[in-house]
Design an enzyme around this catalytic site. Structure first.
Site, PDB file in Angstrom:
ATOM      1  N   ASP A  13       0.806  -1.226   0.000  1.00 59.22           N
ATOM      2  CA  ASP A  13       0.000   0.000   0.000  1.00 59.22           C
ATOM      3  C   ASP A  13       0.836   1.272   0.000  1.00 59.22           C
ATOM      4  O   ASP A  13       0.416   2.309   0.518  1.00 59.22           O
ATOM      5  CB  ASP A  13      -0.964   0.013   1.200  1.00 59.22           C
ATOM      6  CG  ASP A  13      -1.868  -1.200   1.205  1.00 59.22           C
ATOM      7  OD1 ASP A  13      -2.192  -1.702   0.105  1.00 59.22           O
ATOM      8  OD2 ASP A  13      -2.241  -1.658   2.300  1.00 59.22           O
ATOM      9  N   LYS A  16       1.823   2.147  -5.113  1.00 59.50           N
ATOM     10  CA  LYS A  16       2.335   1.580  -6.376  1.00 59.50           C
ATOM     11  C   LYS A  16       1.405   1.892  -7.546  1.00 59.50           C
ATOM     12  O   LYS A  16       1.852   2.294  -8.619  1.00 59.50           O
ATOM     13  CB  LYS A  16       2.514   0.054  -6.235  1.00 59.50           C
ATOM     14  CG  LYS A  16       3.510  -0.339  -5.159  1.00 59.50           C
ATOM     15  CD  LYS A  16       3.574  -1.838  -4.969  1.00 59.50           C
ATOM     16  CE  LYS A  16       2.343  -2.447  -4.344  1.00 59.50           C
ATOM     17  NZ  LYS A  16       2.109  -2.106  -2.936  1.00 59.50           N
ATOM     18  N   GLY A  40      -4.561  -4.255  -3.791  1.00 50.56           N
ATOM     19  CA  GLY A  40      -5.532  -3.218  -4.124  1.00 50.56           C
ATOM     20  C   GLY A  40      -4.728  -2.003  -4.511  1.00 50.56           C
ATOM     21  O   GLY A  40      -4.087  -1.388  -3.663  1.00 50.56           O
TER      22      GLY A  40
HETATM   23  P1  GDP Z   1      -0.737   0.330  -3.528  1.00 49.99           P
HETATM   24  O1  GDP Z   1      -1.306  -0.953  -3.058  1.00 49.99           O
HETATM   25  O2  GDP Z   1       0.746   0.400  -3.299  1.00 49.99           O
HETATM   26  O3  GDP Z   1      -1.088   0.659  -4.953  1.00 49.99           O
HETATM   27  O4  GDP Z   1      -1.360   1.465  -2.618  1.00 49.99           O
HETATM   28  P2  GDP Z   1      -2.920   1.602  -2.209  1.00 49.99           P
HETATM   29  O5  GDP Z   1      -3.675   2.078  -3.375  1.00 49.99           O
HETATM   30  O6  GDP Z   1      -3.381   0.369  -1.536  1.00 49.99           O
HETATM   31  O7  GDP Z   1      -2.831   2.681  -1.069  1.00 49.99           O
HETATM   32  C1  GDP Z   1      -2.305   3.952  -1.283  1.00 49.99           C
HETATM   33  C2  GDP Z   1      -3.388   4.983  -0.901  1.00 49.99           C
HETATM   34  O8  GDP Z   1      -2.793   6.241  -0.754  1.00 49.99           O
HETATM   35  C3  GDP Z   1      -4.444   5.136  -1.963  1.00 49.99           C
HETATM   36  O9  GDP Z   1      -5.660   5.459  -1.344  1.00 49.99           O
HETATM   37  C4  GDP Z   1      -3.924   6.306  -2.793  1.00 49.99           C
HETATM   38  O10 GDP Z   1      -4.967   7.008  -3.451  1.00 49.99           O
HETATM   39  C5  GDP Z   1      -3.316   7.156  -1.721  1.00 49.99           C
HETATM   40  N1  GDP Z   1      -2.162   7.969  -2.114  1.00 49.99           N
HETATM   41  C6  GDP Z   1      -1.159   7.672  -2.994  1.00 49.99           C
HETATM   42  N2  GDP Z   1      -0.216   8.638  -2.979  1.00 49.99           N
HETATM   43  C7  GDP Z   1      -0.624   9.565  -2.091  1.00 49.99           C
HETATM   44  C8  GDP Z   1      -0.073  10.794  -1.605  1.00 49.99           C
HETATM   45  O11 GDP Z   1       1.015  11.225  -1.982  1.00 49.99           O
HETATM   46  N3  GDP Z   1      -0.803  11.482  -0.667  1.00 49.99           N
HETATM   47  C9  GDP Z   1      -1.995  11.032  -0.208  1.00 49.99           C
HETATM   48  N4  GDP Z   1      -2.622  11.751   0.714  1.00 49.99           N
HETATM   49  N5  GDP Z   1      -2.544   9.880  -0.642  1.00 49.99           N
HETATM   50  C10 GDP Z   1      -1.862   9.147  -1.549  1.00 49.99           C
HETATM   51  P1  IMO Z   2      -0.891  -4.182  -2.253  1.00 49.74           P
HETATM   52  O1  IMO Z   2      -0.426  -4.740  -3.567  1.00 49.74           O
HETATM   53  C1  IMO Z   2      -0.998  -4.606   2.079  1.00 49.74           C
HETATM   54  C2  IMO Z   2      -1.099  -8.681   3.699  1.00 49.74           C
HETATM   55  C3  IMO Z   2      -2.371  -9.123   4.380  1.00 49.74           C
HETATM   56  C4  IMO Z   2      -1.803 -10.116   5.374  1.00 49.74           C
HETATM   57  C5  IMO Z   2      -0.667 -10.766   4.594  1.00 49.74           C
HETATM   58  C6  IMO Z   2      -1.050 -12.075   3.917  1.00 49.74           C
HETATM   59  O2  IMO Z   2      -2.188  -3.479  -2.312  1.00 49.74           O
HETATM   60  O3  IMO Z   2       0.204  -3.399  -1.595  1.00 49.74           O
HETATM   61  P2  IMO Z   2      -2.582 -12.783   1.880  1.00 49.74           P
HETATM   62  O4  IMO Z   2      -3.959 -12.382   1.486  1.00 49.74           O
HETATM   63  O5  IMO Z   2      -1.537 -12.481   0.870  1.00 49.74           O
HETATM   64  O6  IMO Z   2      -2.531 -14.211   2.329  1.00 49.74           O
HETATM   65  O7  IMO Z   2      -2.255 -11.909   3.185  1.00 49.74           O
HETATM   66  O8  IMO Z   2      -0.293  -9.837   3.604  1.00 49.74           O
HETATM   67  N1  IMO Z   2      -1.289  -8.169   2.317  1.00 49.74           N
HETATM   68  C7  IMO Z   2      -1.218  -6.876   1.977  1.00 49.74           C
HETATM   69  N2  IMO Z   2      -1.035  -5.783   2.738  1.00 49.74           N
HETATM   70  N3  IMO Z   2      -1.079  -4.485   0.744  1.00 49.74           N
HETATM   71  C8  IMO Z   2      -1.226  -5.578  -0.036  1.00 49.74           C
HETATM   72  O9  IMO Z   2      -1.183  -5.512  -1.384  1.00 49.74           O
HETATM   73  C9  IMO Z   2      -1.352  -6.839   0.573  1.00 49.74           C
HETATM   74  N4  IMO Z   2      -1.535  -8.098   0.115  1.00 49.74           N
HETATM   75  C10 IMO Z   2      -1.487  -8.900   1.185  1.00 49.74           C
HETATM   76  O10 IMO Z   2      -3.014  -8.044   5.007  1.00 49.74           O
HETATM   77  O11 IMO Z   2      -1.235  -9.426   6.463  1.00 49.74           O
HETATM   78 MG    MG Z   3      -2.864  -1.627  -1.826  1.00 53.21          MG
END
Ligand code: GDP
Ligand code: IMO
Ligand code: MG
Length: 424
Positions: A13, A16, A40
């Protein structure tokens, strides 16, 4: 060399999805190399927020080809929902999205096994997203799995029924069982399989090799983060794939000597969703503020993310394991308004001070050692040039860059595409 990698350096998270979307303009192909719908990835532009789980984050770009690589595990039911979610955006999806024949399928019974296994662990549960990831990769390495290419074969039905029966027998060994309804899951799964069959299902490694020969620019998109890696993460609180740079080689068929830049992405603080050790985790008002301002809720499960200060011990380890050549710092805007910002530079452990990630991060004697830096009051979200950064924010970036020994090339100050600053 034609392939760049982008991967998370923390517990996932990091942002990316946002950065892959921003960078796609400079690439011909975006290829996901591991993980599945446990991911996600959020993208935001023109006032709309999109969350992708299996489909690479380059899909909104008008020309880039998006490939789901062999290292990915696909749940056809979730894939179908994702495709349906994209319908209003008039994407030429059948031409822009390719799927590897060698990607493994998540069966309904994999999801049931994931749920039953987590329930049986009780307090020791991993905090899995319950998408069936662990059981699917277990079948892959156990040489029992079903791959996307199998859905095109005449004996597909038989293969599916055989693996399903095996899983149903296994499920009997879990006394808690699961409340999931196989009938409903199976209906969605089979509809998903029917849709998947209408896509271009290809020998993706050959496609990648030809693309490299033709000089195409390729960006490999990672899922999860380095500290969730099956080998180098905080085992057993990890996911079941290689989330680090090597995973791009096995997950796409890229030779290691073809990798050029490795973009390591991290948040200006740290978050973790699910169970497992997190030395800099905050349980106070500061942590609550990060969670609130950063809107830290899982993009896949909606669960609240645990928050804490940035951990350079863990980050340095992740940079080393991945060979990160450039860094991207996300969510700097969330730290506005803190009087002081803490940076963990070492751990105090029973055997002394340590700046290398310990084998067992759950060791209760581990305490983070912090360096304190001055905070800043200014809102960063409308800044478009690094020259406008408040002095203390610049000082924070300089400190991290020096400690990490790797340049921070992108600074993100908001969720939108436009809130992205490239540094000189
Ligand atoms: P990913 O899994 O690495 O693609 O990250 P996620 O989408 O799960 O989580 C990142 C969250 O932070 C999302 O809700 C993005 O919209 C938000 N986000 C990304 N970059 C920034 C930033 O620079 N500032 C803020 N406030 N939110 C961000
Ligand atoms: P993105 O790509 C954050 C975490 C789960 C759990 C552990 C194992 O959005 O960064 P799993 O479902 O793989 O068996 O869960 O890994 N986890 C993540 N945490 N971002 C993710 O993906 C994750 N994918 C799995 O919360 O702790
Ligand atoms: Mg994510």
């Amino acid at each position: 060399m034609a392939v760049d990698l982008l991967l998370g350096l923390q517990w996932g998270d990091e942002g990316k999805g946002k950065i892959v979307d921003v960078l796609t303009a400079s690439y011909d192909i975006i290829a996901r190399f591991q993980g599945g719908p446990n991911a996600g990835h959020t993208l935001e532009f023109e006032g709309i927020k999109h969350v992708l789980h299996t489909i690479p984050s380059g899909i909104f770009h008008p020309t880039a080809i998006n490939l789901i690589g062999n290292g990915v595990v696909i749940d056809p039911a979730i894939f179908k929902k994702e495709i349906e979610g994209l319908t209003p955006f008039n994407i030429d999806i059948k031409n822009k999205l390719l799927v590897s024949k060698k990607a493994h399928l998540i069966l309904p019974t994999h999801r049931m096994l994931d749920a039953a296994s987590e329930a049986a662990k009780g307090k020791a549960k991993i905090g899995s997203t319950l998408k069936g990831i662990g059981p699917t990769y277990m079948d892959k390495t156990g040489r029992n799995g079903i791959r996307v290419g199998d859905i095109l074969a005449p004996n597909w039905e038989e293969k599916y029924q055989n693996l399903k029966s095996k899983h149903l027998n296994l499920l009997k060994s879990y006394p808690e069982g699961t409340e999931m309804s196989l009938a409903q899951l199976e209906k969605d799964f089979l509809e998903g399989v029917a849709l998947l069959k209408t896509f271009q299902i290809i020998d993706s490694e050959q496609y990648m090799h030809s693309a490299q020969k033709e000089g195409k620019k390729i960006l490999a998109e990672g899922a999860q983060g380095s500290l969730l890696d099956i080998d180098f993460g905080t085992y057993p609180f990890v996911t079941s794939s290689t989330t680090t740079a090597a995973g791009a080689c096995t997950g796409l068929g890229i030779a290691p000597n073809q990798v050029k830049e490795v973009f390591g992405i991290f948040k200006a603080y740290a978050t973790r969703v699910g169970s497992g050790p997190f030395p800099t985790e905050l349980f106070d008002a500061d942590g609550a503020k990060m969670a609130k301002v950063g809107n830290e809720f899982g993009a896949t499960t909606g669960r609240p993310r645990r928050c804490g200060w940035i951990d350079l011990v863990a980050l340095k380890y992740a940079i080393a394991v991945n060979g990160a050549t450039q860094l991207m710092m996300m969510k700097g805007d969330v730290l506005s308004g803190f009087k002081t910002i803490k940076v963990c530079t070492a751990y105090k452990t029973a055997s002394g001070t340590q700046d290398y990630l310990p084998y067992d991060l759950t060791d209760p004697s581990i305490e983070p050692i912090y360096t304190e830096l001055p905070g800043w009051e200014e809102d960063l979200m409308s800044i478009t040039d690094e020259k406008a950064f408040p002095k203390s924010f610049k000082q924070y970036i300089d400190f991290l860059e020096k400690e990490l020994g790797t340049p921070i090339k992108i600074v993100s100050v908001g969720p939108d595409r436009k809130q992205t600053i490239f540094r000189g």
